[in-house]
Design a protein around this motif. Structure first.
Motif, PDB file in Angstrom:
ATOM      1  N   UNK A  84       1.030  -1.180  -0.049  1.00  7.72           N
ATOM      2  CA  UNK A  84      -0.053  -0.019   0.042  1.00  7.72           C
ATOM      3  C   UNK A  84       0.979   1.115   0.059  1.00  7.72           C
ATOM      4  N   UNK A  85       0.381   2.354  -0.468  1.00  4.33           N
ATOM      5  CA  UNK A  85       1.013   3.768  -0.495  1.00  4.33           C
ATOM      6  C   UNK A  85       0.571   4.300   0.489  1.00  4.33           C
ATOM      7  N   UNK A  86       1.460   5.076   1.338  1.00  6.64           N
ATOM      8  CA  UNK A  86       1.030   5.921   2.534  1.00  6.64           C
ATOM      9  C   UNK A  86       1.661   7.269   2.303  1.00  6.64           C
ATOM     10  N   UNK A  87       0.777   8.042   2.512  1.00 10.38           N
ATOM     11  CA  UNK A  87       1.234   9.812   2.514  1.00 10.38           C
ATOM     12  C   UNK A  87       0.493  10.304   3.618  1.00 10.38           C
ATOM     13  N   UNK A  88       1.500  10.821   4.329  1.00 11.58           N
ATOM     14  CA  UNK A  88       1.088  11.292   5.815  1.00 11.58           C
ATOM     15  C   UNK A  88       1.867  12.848   6.095  1.00 11.58           C
ATOM     16  N   UNK A  89       1.279  13.487   7.160  1.00 14.13           N
ATOM     17  CA  UNK A  89       1.808  14.818   7.526  1.00 14.13           C
ATOM     18  C   UNK A  89       1.839  14.634   8.887  1.00 14.13           C
ATOM     19  N   UNK A  90       2.896  15.703   9.555  1.00 11.63           N
ATOM     20  CA  UNK A  90       2.779  15.628  10.938  1.00 11.63           C
ATOM     21  C   UNK A  90       2.844  17.144  11.358  1.00 11.63           C
ATOM     22  N   UNK A  91       2.193  17.311  12.584  1.00 12.61           N
ATOM     23  CA  UNK A  91       2.242  18.752  13.196  1.00 12.61           C
ATOM     24  C   UNK A  91       3.273  18.290  14.425  1.00 12.61           C
ATOM     25  N   UNK A  92       4.015  19.327  14.451  1.00  9.48           N
ATOM     26  CA  UNK A  92       5.084  19.315  15.488  1.00  9.48           C
ATOM     27  C   UNK A  92       5.564  20.618  16.079  1.00  9.48           C
ATOM     28  N   UNK A  93       6.259  20.662  17.225  1.00  7.36           N
ATOM     29  CA  UNK A  93       6.748  21.835  17.874  1.00  7.36           C
ATOM     30  C   UNK A  93       8.060  21.513  18.457  1.00  7.36           C
ATOM     31  N   UNK A  94       8.854  22.809  18.654  1.00 12.08           N
ATOM     32  CA  UNK A  94      10.044  22.541  19.447  1.00 12.08           C
ATOM     33  C   UNK A  94       9.646  22.694  21.008  1.00 12.08           C
ATOM     34  N   UNK A  95       9.735  21.873  21.640  1.00 11.44           N
ATOM     35  CA  UNK A  95       9.359  21.705  23.064  1.00 11.44           C
ATOM     36  C   UNK A  95      10.561  22.309  24.074  1.00 11.44           C
ATOM     37  N   UNK A  96      11.514  21.704  23.787  1.00  5.37           N
ATOM     38  CA  UNK A  96      12.867  22.157  24.298  1.00  5.37           C
ATOM     39  C   UNK A  96      13.859  22.727  23.499  1.00  5.37           C
ATOM     40  N   UNK A 164       0.581  15.678  16.400  1.00  4.05           N
ATOM     41  CA  UNK A 164      -0.574  14.924  15.625  1.00  4.05           C
ATOM     42  C   UNK A 164       0.111  14.415  14.423  1.00  4.05           C
ATOM     43  N   UNK A 165      -0.301  13.169  13.868  1.00  2.00           N
ATOM     44  CA  UNK A 165      -0.032  12.453  12.866  1.00  2.00           C
ATOM     45  C   UNK A 165      -1.117  11.950  11.938  1.00  2.00           C
ATOM     46  N   UNK A 166      -1.306  12.630  10.960  1.00  2.00           N
ATOM     47  CA  UNK A 166      -2.308  11.995   9.961  1.00  2.00           C
ATOM     48  C   UNK A 166      -1.997  11.477   8.712  1.00  2.00           C
ATOM     49  N   UNK A 167      -2.900  10.651   8.312  1.00  2.00           N
ATOM     50  CA  UNK A 167      -2.658  10.040   6.882  1.00  2.00           C
ATOM     51  C   UNK A 167      -3.526  10.693   6.109  1.00  2.00           C
ATOM     52  N   UNK A 168      -2.658  11.442   4.955  1.00  2.00           N
ATOM     53  CA  UNK A 168      -3.664  12.098   4.010  1.00  2.00           C
ATOM     54  C   UNK A 168      -4.215  10.904   3.021  1.00  2.00           C
ATOM     55  N   UNK A 169      -3.345  10.120   2.414  1.00  2.00           N
ATOM     56  CA  UNK A 169      -3.772   9.137   1.576  1.00  2.00           C
ATOM     57  C   UNK A 169      -3.166   7.626   1.789  1.00  2.00           C
ATOM     58  N   UNK A 170      -4.000   6.929   1.794  1.00  2.00           N
ATOM     59  CA  UNK A 170      -3.840   5.405   2.011  1.00  2.00           C
ATOM     60  C   UNK A 170      -4.305   4.504   0.804  1.00  2.00           C
ATOM     61  N   UNK A 171      -3.504   4.279  -0.094  1.00  2.00           N
ATOM     62  CA  UNK A 171      -4.114   3.761  -1.317  1.00  2.00           C
ATOM     63  C   UNK A 171      -3.285   2.649  -1.767  1.00  2.00           C
ATOM     64  N   UNK A 172      -3.974   2.037  -2.908  1.00  2.00           N
ATOM     65  CA  UNK A 172      -3.117   0.718  -3.337  1.00  2.00           C
ATOM     66  C   UNK A 172      -2.349   1.126  -4.674  1.00  2.00           C
ATOM     67  N   UNK A 173      -1.268   0.515  -4.740  1.00  2.00           N
ATOM     68  CA  UNK A 173      -0.586   0.444  -6.082  1.00  2.00           C
ATOM     69  C   UNK A 173      -1.718   0.334  -7.392  1.00  2.00           C
ATOM     70  N   UNK A 174      -1.210   1.182  -8.461  1.00  2.00           N
ATOM     71  CA  UNK A 174      -2.220   1.007  -9.764  1.00  2.00           C
ATOM     72  C   UNK A 174      -2.245  -0.271 -10.104  1.00  2.00           C
ATOM     73  N   UNK A 175      -1.239  -0.925 -10.002  1.00  2.00           N
ATOM     74  CA  UNK A 175      -0.926  -2.491 -10.687  1.00  2.00           C
ATOM     75  C   UNK A 175      -2.127  -3.444 -10.208  1.00  2.00           C
TER      76      UNK A 175
END
Length: 291
Positions: A84-96, A164-175
């Motif tokens: 499967x193809x996973x496309x994610x993004x992350x929200x983060x900050x510098x805490x220290x 936060x870590x979210x998956x924008x797209x979770x799809x199958x290879x075209x083939x």
């Protein structure tokens, strides 16, 4: 005098430069790192104006607000060996900020590289423990939660907090996407057929139970009707017996029954009845008692 003025002007310029080099301004959405000989001596996290030693100390800036890092799409393999193809993004900050500067040399790119590695490994581990169907059905939050739990507090060692870590797209290879879709459709059709069969079976049971209850009720109603008819006939015979037990009543009921019999015989358009003189009905109308 001219030379003196030049010296004074040069001194003023040096003074202004030194004053400017000794002042640093911290904005609301940033940290200031004060370095001395390349080492962080202190961190300023409150907005405002601060002083530093000119030409010896320098100031670097780190963002305080929440940052977005968009990971590159990557291939992951499920427990049942499906890619499967996973496309994610992350929200983060510098805490220290101090730890961030010491471990990553104050580099945002280095921080994103660490985040990329941690999120990819966690996503790969989580998805590899799930079947493809489980991955598809967990895209409404369960998958992201599992990835965050897998990462845990590993990024705290770099002074980074993952929000936060979210998956924008979770799809199958075209083939193999078409084949997987057909299999999923077939499975859903089988499930629907099973539900339909169960519904038909339950409906049949309900119909049989209802028919049985209706038959029982009809039988009970017919039984009660027969009882009522028998009681009515019994009462009728009792009334007749009482009526014929006395002579005056007997003649009256005989007359009424004769009229009923005559009425029954008068069918169709012709209302003429011919009776012989010795007919019991004629004798009643003539006032004879049959003797």
């Amino acid at each position: 005098m001219k030379k003196k003025n030049i010296i004074i002007a040069a001194g003023a310029v040096v003074l202004l430069i030194g004053l400017g080099a000794s002042v640093t301004v911290t904005a609301q959405n940033e940290y200031k790192l004060i370095r001395q000989f390349g080492k962080v001596s202190r961190v300023i996290d409150n907005p405002g104006i601060s002083m530093k030693v000119p030409f010896i100390q320098s100031a670097a800036t780190l963002p305080k607000e929440t940052l977005l890092y968009d990971l590159e799409p990557s291939d992951v393999i499920t427990r049942d060996k499906k890619t499967m193809i996973c496309d994610s993004y992350v929200l983060w900050r510098i805490s220290d900020p101090l730890k961030f500067a010491q471990t990553l040399n104050s580099s945002i790119e280095s921080g994103e590289s660490r985040i990329n590695t941690a999120v990819y490994n966690a996503t790969k581990n989580v998805i590899s423990s799930m079947s493809q169907d489980e991955v598809i059905t967990s895209r409404d939050g369960e998958l992201s939660e599992a990835v965050m739990n897998s990462i845990g507090d590993n990024m705290a060692q770099y002074g980074i907090s993952l929000l936060q870590c979210e998956t924008k797209r979770l799809d199958l290879p075209d083939d193999n996407k078409e084949a997987v879709y057909e299999r999923m459709i077939s499975e859903r059709e089988n499930i629907a057929a099973t539900y339909t069969a169960q519904g038909d079976s339950e409906a049949k049971v309900i119909r049989n139970t209802t028919d049985k209850e209706v038959a029982i009720q009809i039988s009970e109603a017919e039984k009660q009707a027969e009882i009522l008819r028998a009681e009515g006939e019994q009462e009728y015979m009792k009334i007749l017996a009482e009526a014929y037990s006395e002579e005056n009543r007997s003649e009256f009921y005989s007359f009424v029954r004769s009229l009923d019999a005559l009425k029954t015989s008068m069918q169709g358009g012709d209302k003429t009845v011919i009776l012989s003189s010795d007919s019991p009905i004629a004798q009643i109308f003539e006032g004879n008692d049959g003797n």
